[in-house]
Motif scaffolding. Structure first.
Motif, short mmCIF file in Angstrom:
data_model
loop_
_atom_site.label_atom_id
_atom_site.label_comp_id
_atom_site.label_asym_id
_atom_site.label_seq_id
_atom_site.Cartn_x
_atom_site.Cartn_y
_atom_site.Cartn_z
N HIS A 95 0.85 -1.20 0.00
CA HIS A 95 0.00 0.00 0.00
C HIS A 95 0.88 1.25 0.00
O HIS A 95 1.42 1.64 1.03
CB HIS A 95 -0.91 -0.01 1.24
CG HIS A 95 -1.96 1.05 1.22
ND1 HIS A 95 -3.29 0.79 0.93
CD2 HIS A 95 -1.90 2.38 1.45
CE1 HIS A 95 -3.99 1.91 1.00
NE2 HIS A 95 -3.16 2.90 1.32
N HIS A 99 1.26 5.31 -1.76
CA HIS A 99 0.71 6.39 -2.60
C HIS A 99 1.86 6.98 -3.41
O HIS A 99 2.35 8.06 -3.10
CB HIS A 99 0.08 7.47 -1.72
CG HIS A 99 -1.13 7.00 -0.98
ND1 HIS A 99 -2.41 7.15 -1.48
CD2 HIS A 99 -1.27 6.35 0.21
CE1 HIS A 99 -3.27 6.64 -0.62
NE2 HIS A 99 -2.61 6.13 0.41
N VAL A 152 -1.81 2.64 -4.75
CA VAL A 152 -3.23 2.99 -4.61
C VAL A 152 -3.43 4.44 -5.07
O VAL A 152 -2.48 5.22 -5.14
CB VAL A 152 -3.72 2.83 -3.16
CG1 VAL A 152 -3.72 1.36 -2.77
CG2 VAL A 152 -2.88 3.65 -2.19
N HIS A 188 -10.09 8.00 -2.16
CA HIS A 188 -9.79 7.94 -0.73
C HIS A 188 -10.90 8.64 0.05
O HIS A 188 -11.26 9.78 -0.27
CB HIS A 188 -8.44 8.62 -0.46
CG HIS A 188 -7.90 8.33 0.90
ND1 HIS A 188 -8.52 8.76 2.05
CD2 HIS A 188 -6.81 7.65 1.28
CE1 HIS A 188 -7.80 8.34 3.09
NE2 HIS A 188 -6.77 7.67 2.65
N GLU A 240 -7.66 3.24 -3.25
CA GLU A 240 -8.11 3.05 -1.89
C GLU A 240 -9.51 3.61 -1.76
O GLU A 240 -9.78 4.74 -2.19
CB GLU A 240 -7.12 3.77 -0.97
CG GLU A 240 -7.53 3.92 0.45
CD GLU A 240 -6.35 4.44 1.31
OE1 GLU A 240 -5.30 4.84 0.78
OE2 GLU A 240 -6.52 4.46 2.54
N HIS A 270 -6.36 -2.03 4.93
CA HIS A 270 -5.00 -1.54 5.15
C HIS A 270 -4.94 -0.77 6.47
O HIS A 270 -5.89 -0.12 6.87
CB HIS A 270 -4.56 -0.70 3.94
CG HIS A 270 -4.53 0.75 4.16
ND1 HIS A 270 -3.40 1.41 4.59
CD2 HIS A 270 -5.48 1.68 4.05
CE1 HIS A 270 -3.68 2.69 4.71
NE2 HIS A 270 -4.92 2.89 4.40
N ASP A 280 2.16 2.85 3.37
CA ASP A 280 1.24 3.97 3.19
C ASP A 280 2.02 5.25 2.85
O ASP A 280 1.53 6.35 3.06
CB ASP A 280 0.34 4.19 4.42
CG ASP A 280 -0.96 4.91 4.10
OD1 ASP A 280 -1.35 4.95 2.91
OD2 ASP A 280 -1.59 5.46 5.03
ZN LIG Z 1 -3.46 4.97 1.95
#
Ligand SMILES: [Zn+2]
Length: 282
Positions: free
Chosen positions: A22, A24, A52, A80, A110, A178, A226
């Motif tokens: 996961h 970004h 994501v 998101h 996501e 996640h 993340d």
């Molecule tokens: Zn995230």
């Protein structure tokens, strides 16, 4: 001297393989991203990242990066939930675009529910309408179900319960919660449903996460950063990098009382199987 990348000390041989499940990648500054992608590509143990997306613009960027770096960057498209919802037309535009391109992505994500925004509104005694977020999430769930794609969820604490209900209504089996946090009851329900969680570098200093890992079956655990989300403790002030998942694996191995190599291999295989990448590509 070049800064030593976190996690390098446990990479003693090239049989270890890691996937950041996961990331970004579109949210890094371009220069940082270029360096990072080169480091991932050159690294003997980093195999891929699941990239994501935040919204339509972000999905377009993720798609562009995934096309430029096939296999290394595995794309997921979505919206998101911790942001203002766009107008209905823009939501529709995203859904139409996703319908067209989701076949080339590894997942929908996501997506989820805005727990932190809702809590902030409640603490300021502002009203907050959750239903429109829920309605949009249901459309993403339908899309994932109709294309047989997994779904990557931002759904923590009590929100996870609503999301599990929704997933079960639509017979979704491949769900990845996640950076999950929630009650023991929710954790048990997720384990019974065979849903996956992923763990971030905060396992180094968050007791709740250590406890979660101690009860969650290893075969349903993945690792993530993340990134570019910044971490505390030993990571304070450092740019979040996918190689930090090697540290996460080391912590999981210690909690499970298992070897690092065995734990790394199982987590790598959980992630490749879940996302149908590498040897599990269909
Ligand atoms: Zn995230």
């Amino acid at each position: 001297m070049k800064e030593r990348l976190s996690g390098q000390d446990i990479i003693m041989n090239e049989t270890l393989q890691f996937i950041d499940s996961h990331l970004h990648i579109d949210l890094y500054e371009e220069m940082q991203r270029n360096v990072m992608i080169q480091e991932i590509a050159d690294h003997p143990a980093l195999r891929a990242v699941i990239a994501v997306s935040m919204n339509l613009a972000s999905s377009l960027k993720t798609k562009e990066l995934a096309e430029k770096y096939p296999n290394l960057i595995q794309p997921a498209y979505g919206f998101h939930p911790e942001q203002e919802l766009p107008a209905g037309e823009q939501q529709q535009e995203l859904l139409v675009w996703m319908e067209k391109h989701i076949k080339d992505a590894v997942a929908v994500g996501e997506v989820g529910l805005p727990y932190y925004m809702r809590k902030e509104a409640e603490s300021q005694k502002r009203s907050f309408e959750l239903q429109p977020y829920y309605d949009l999430l249901e459309k993403f769930v339908r899309l994932a179900a109709s294309h047989n794609k997994p779904i990557i969820l931002h759904a923590v604490y009590e929100d996870a319960e609503r999301v599990i209900d929704l997933l079960q209504q639509h017979h979704i089996q491949r769900a990845h919660f996640h950076w999950f946090k929630g009650s023991d009851e929710t954790v048990n329900r997720m384990i019974d449903s065979g849903y996956c969680i992923s763990v971030t570098p905060d396992i180094a200093y968050e007791e709740d996460i250590q406890k979660l890992v101690s009860v969650y079956p290893l075969d349903l655990i993945m690792v993530e950063t993340d990134g570019p989300w910044p971490f505390e403790g030993q990571y304070k002030g450092r740019l979040t990098h996918p190689i930090m998942v090697a540290d996460v694996v080391r912590h999981i191995a210690a909690i499970k009382g298992a070897g690092v190599e065995e734990t790394a291999a199982r987590i790598y295989s959980n992630t490749s199987r879940f996302y149908r990448i590498g040897e599990y590509r269909v």
